[in-house]
Design a protein around this motif. Structure first.
Motif, PDB file in Angstrom:
ATOM      1  N   UNK A  13       0.797  -1.214   0.000  1.00  0.00           N
ATOM      2  CA  UNK A  13       0.000   0.000   0.000  1.00  0.00           C
ATOM      3  C   UNK A  13       0.831   1.267   0.000  1.00  0.00           C
ATOM      4  N   UNK A  14       1.902   1.301   0.787  1.00  0.00           N
ATOM      5  CA  UNK A  14       2.741   2.499   0.825  1.00  0.00           C
ATOM      6  C   UNK A  14       3.410   2.750  -0.517  1.00  0.00           C
ATOM      7  N   UNK A  15       3.870   1.677  -1.171  1.00  0.00           N
ATOM      8  CA  UNK A  15       4.521   1.865  -2.467  1.00  0.00           C
ATOM      9  C   UNK A  15       3.513   2.298  -3.523  1.00  0.00           C
ATOM     10  N   UNK A  34      -2.552   5.309  11.127  1.00  0.00           N
ATOM     11  CA  UNK A  34      -1.876   6.065  10.072  1.00  0.00           C
ATOM     12  C   UNK A  34      -0.796   7.000  10.607  1.00  0.00           C
ATOM     13  N   UNK A  35      -0.451   6.892  11.872  1.00  0.00           N
ATOM     14  CA  UNK A  35       0.474   7.850  12.487  1.00  0.00           C
ATOM     15  C   UNK A  35       1.826   7.864  11.787  1.00  0.00           C
ATOM     16  N   UNK A  36       2.466   6.697  11.683  1.00  0.00           N
ATOM     17  CA  UNK A  36       3.798   6.655  11.089  1.00  0.00           C
ATOM     18  C   UNK A  36       3.757   6.907   9.585  1.00  0.00           C
ATOM     19  N   UNK A  37       2.796   6.285   8.889  1.00  0.00           N
ATOM     20  CA  UNK A  37       2.702   6.496   7.444  1.00  0.00           C
ATOM     21  C   UNK A  37       2.383   7.952   7.129  1.00  0.00           C
ATOM     22  N   UNK A  46      -4.904  11.396   4.880  1.00  0.00           N
ATOM     23  CA  UNK A  46      -4.962  10.121   5.593  1.00  0.00           C
ATOM     24  C   UNK A  46      -6.268   9.987   6.363  1.00  0.00           C
ATOM     25  N   UNK A  47      -6.808   8.778   6.355  1.00  0.00           N
ATOM     26  CA  UNK A  47      -8.015   8.448   7.103  1.00  0.00           C
ATOM     27  C   UNK A  47      -7.711   7.227   7.966  1.00  0.00           C
ATOM     28  N   UNK A  48      -7.887   7.361   9.259  1.00  0.00           N
ATOM     29  CA  UNK A  48      -7.662   6.233  10.172  1.00  0.00           C
ATOM     30  C   UNK A  48      -8.987   5.496  10.373  1.00  0.00           C
ATOM     31  N   UNK A  49      -9.106   4.349   9.729  1.00  0.00           N
ATOM     32  CA  UNK A  49     -10.307   3.526   9.872  1.00  0.00           C
ATOM     33  C   UNK A  49      -9.908   2.059   9.838  1.00  0.00           C
ATOM     34  N   UNK A  50     -10.667   1.252  10.553  1.00  0.00           N
ATOM     35  CA  UNK A  50     -10.476  -0.188  10.580  1.00  0.00           C
ATOM     36  C   UNK A  50     -11.512  -0.815   9.658  1.00  0.00           C
ATOM     37  N   UNK A  51     -11.068  -1.615   8.714  1.00  0.00           N
ATOM     38  CA  UNK A  51     -11.998  -2.236   7.773  1.00  0.00           C
ATOM     39  C   UNK A  51     -13.038  -3.103   8.470  1.00  0.00           C
ATOM     40  N   UNK A  52     -12.723  -3.567   9.666  1.00  0.00           N
ATOM     41  CA  UNK A  52     -13.689  -4.374  10.408  1.00  0.00           C
ATOM     42  C   UNK A  52     -14.918  -3.559  10.815  1.00  0.00           C
ATOM     43  N   UNK A  53     -14.815  -2.241  10.751  1.00  0.00           N
ATOM     44  CA  UNK A  53     -15.957  -1.382  11.093  1.00  0.00           C
ATOM     45  C   UNK A  53     -16.725  -0.934   9.855  1.00  0.00           C
ATOM     46  N   UNK A 425       8.249  -2.495  16.781  1.00  0.00           N
ATOM     47  CA  UNK A 425       7.381  -2.126  15.666  1.00  0.00           C
ATOM     48  C   UNK A 425       7.438  -3.168  14.560  1.00  0.00           C
ATOM     49  N   UNK A 426       6.281  -3.456  13.959  1.00  0.00           N
ATOM     50  CA  UNK A 426       6.217  -4.479  12.923  1.00  0.00           C
ATOM     51  C   UNK A 426       6.285  -3.904  11.508  1.00  0.00           C
ATOM     52  N   UNK A 427       5.901  -2.641  11.349  1.00  0.00           N
ATOM     53  CA  UNK A 427       5.930  -2.034  10.007  1.00  0.00           C
ATOM     54  C   UNK A 427       6.065  -0.532  10.138  1.00  0.00           C
TER      55      UNK A 427
END
Length: 427
Positions: A13-15, A34-37, A46-53, A425-427
């Motif tokens: 996604x970042x690329x 989305x803090x680090x990205x 940027x929009x901080x949302x969880x697809x589960x919602x 951190x993982x990513x």
């Protein structure tokens, strides 16, 4: 008009976001955190949302205003504490398709999926992916499905990070299924395919595999990464496939606690059949990805990452056991333990402090095993350790001279905690 990228904080996604932005397209990235990205790509929205919602079409409609294309780079390998395959890869995508269909001018929906022949591994990962793919193909909305094989790049995450870690093992290459095919494609070529799709060079309705040439074996890719890391060649240690079973059980358990290990059973089952070209599907081939990687030489930090990747779970487990055992041992004989406070504290107070600190140690040791709690647990470990040093020095300074070193041992524990926190951190 903008392009909405789902899973924009991930490896692909970042690329995709960066490449589309460089091509002059306004982009909006959507991700769970989305803090680090957002700091890396401040020019994007940027929009901080969880697809589960986002499980109903109505949930998506506000996000589609002014959007000309939606790129789905989101996904999860396996169910776990932080992941729900049905919710993310099927239900959210079906809701998105319904929302897109209601638009007077529906945006182009580009689905980053996976090669369909991986379905033979019988994983929920592919089952949910294919349900969304087939619904999209039958939806009548403008769409393109891209199915990259194993995606590699200058950065690494998941399976490719594990391969680098294996390649960095001193003196040997420990491999399971070393001869399994492993077709790889560079993340830049995946992102460029998305740009081609957005700009009309790939026809709507296309369903393409994205692959690099040639297909190699797992062993060949491990040897390539070993050279890339600047290490001398090493003999292969061919491990029995039965060894993968207990590892995948442990990794699946860690997944239930929020850790996304590339050794989970889904990865093991897919690696057992290998990632080869799907002869029954139209394929868009890209240049040899190892040639591009060769122009992105590794540095010492890549070798650090590769070697720390395998040590990281051991560091977390060591900290957990250290704190749990440190809490359990005093509880075996709390009265005797409380006597170590000497005359500076009453017997009742010393006993109470012993019980409280023992339970606190156990709680921190258990909390670090749960991924969403791990960072706070480690900060707690550091704070409690400093408090132990300060309290022990004030209450009973002779503990510094104790042959068993109860205070001295706190110092390496703090350093191990800091080192683990640095690679958390993982990513």
């Amino acid at each position: 008009m903008t392009i909405l990228i789902l899973g924009a904080t991930g490896f692909i996604g970042q690329q995709v976001l960066l490449t589309l932005s460089q091509a002059g397209h306004p982009v909006t990235g959507l991700g769970r955190d989305t803090t680090q990205a957002g700091a890396r790509f401040s020019a994007a929205t940027w929009i901080a949302r969880d697809l589960r919602t986002l499980q109903q079409a109505a949930d998506w409609l506000p996000l589609l205003d002014g959007v000309t294309a939606v790129i789905n780079c989101a996904g999860a390998l396996q169910d776990g504490l932080r992941d729900d395959l049905v919710a993310v890869q099927r239900d959210a995508m079906l809701a998105l398709q319904q929302a897109v269909a209601t638009r007077a001018m529906p945006p182009l929906l580009i689905q980053i999926s996976a090669p369909e022949n991986l379905a033979s591994a019988g994983t929920a990962f592919m089952a949910t992916k294919l349900e969304a793919d087939r619904a999209l193909a039958a939806s009548g909305i403008p769409h393109i499905i891209l199915r990259p094989t194993v995606v590699v790049g200058r950065n690494a995450y998941g399976g490719t990070a594990l391969l680098r870690a294996i390649a960095s093992v001193p003196g040997v290459l420990p491999l399971v299924d070393a001869e399994s095919p492993m077709n790889v494609v560079h993340v830049h070529d995946v992102a460029q395919a998305v740009v081609d799709a957005v700009e009309g060079r790939i026809a709507p309705g296309s369903d393409l595999v994205l692959a690099g040439e040639p297909t190699r074996s797992v062993e060949q890719m491990a040897r390539f990464y070993r050279r890339w890391l600047g290490l001398a060649d090493a003999p292969v240690m061919r491990l029995p496939s039965t060894l993968a079973r207990p590892l995948s059980i442990a990794a699946d358990l860690a997944g239930r606690l929020g850790w996304r290990s590339p050794l989970r059973s889904t990865s093991i089952r897919i690696s057992g059949i290998g990632v080869a070209l799907d002869e029954g599907r139209r394929t868009l081939t890209a240049p040899d990805p190892t040639l591009r990687l060769a122009t992105e030489p590794a540095a010492v930090q890549d070798l650090w990452f590769a070697r720390l990747y395998l040590l990281k779970p051991l560091m977390i487990l060591t900290l957990s056991l250290f704190w749990i055992v440190s809490g359990l041992v005093p509880l075996l004989d709390p009265v005797t333990t409380s006597l170590r406070f000497g005359a500076s504290m009453s017997e009742v107070t010393a006993f109470t402090v012993t019980i409280f600190t023992s339970l606190l140690d156990i709680a921190l040791g258990l909390a670090i095993l749960v991924q969403p709690w791990a960072k706070r647990a480690m900060l707690g470990m550091i704070a409690v350790s400093i408090a132990y040093l300060a309290g022990g020095t004030l209450i009973e300074p002779t503990l510094w001279l104790d042959p068993l070193g109860p205070l001295v041992k706190v110092l390496p524990s703090i350093l191990l905690t800091l080192a683990t926190l640095a690679v958390l951190e993982e990513r």
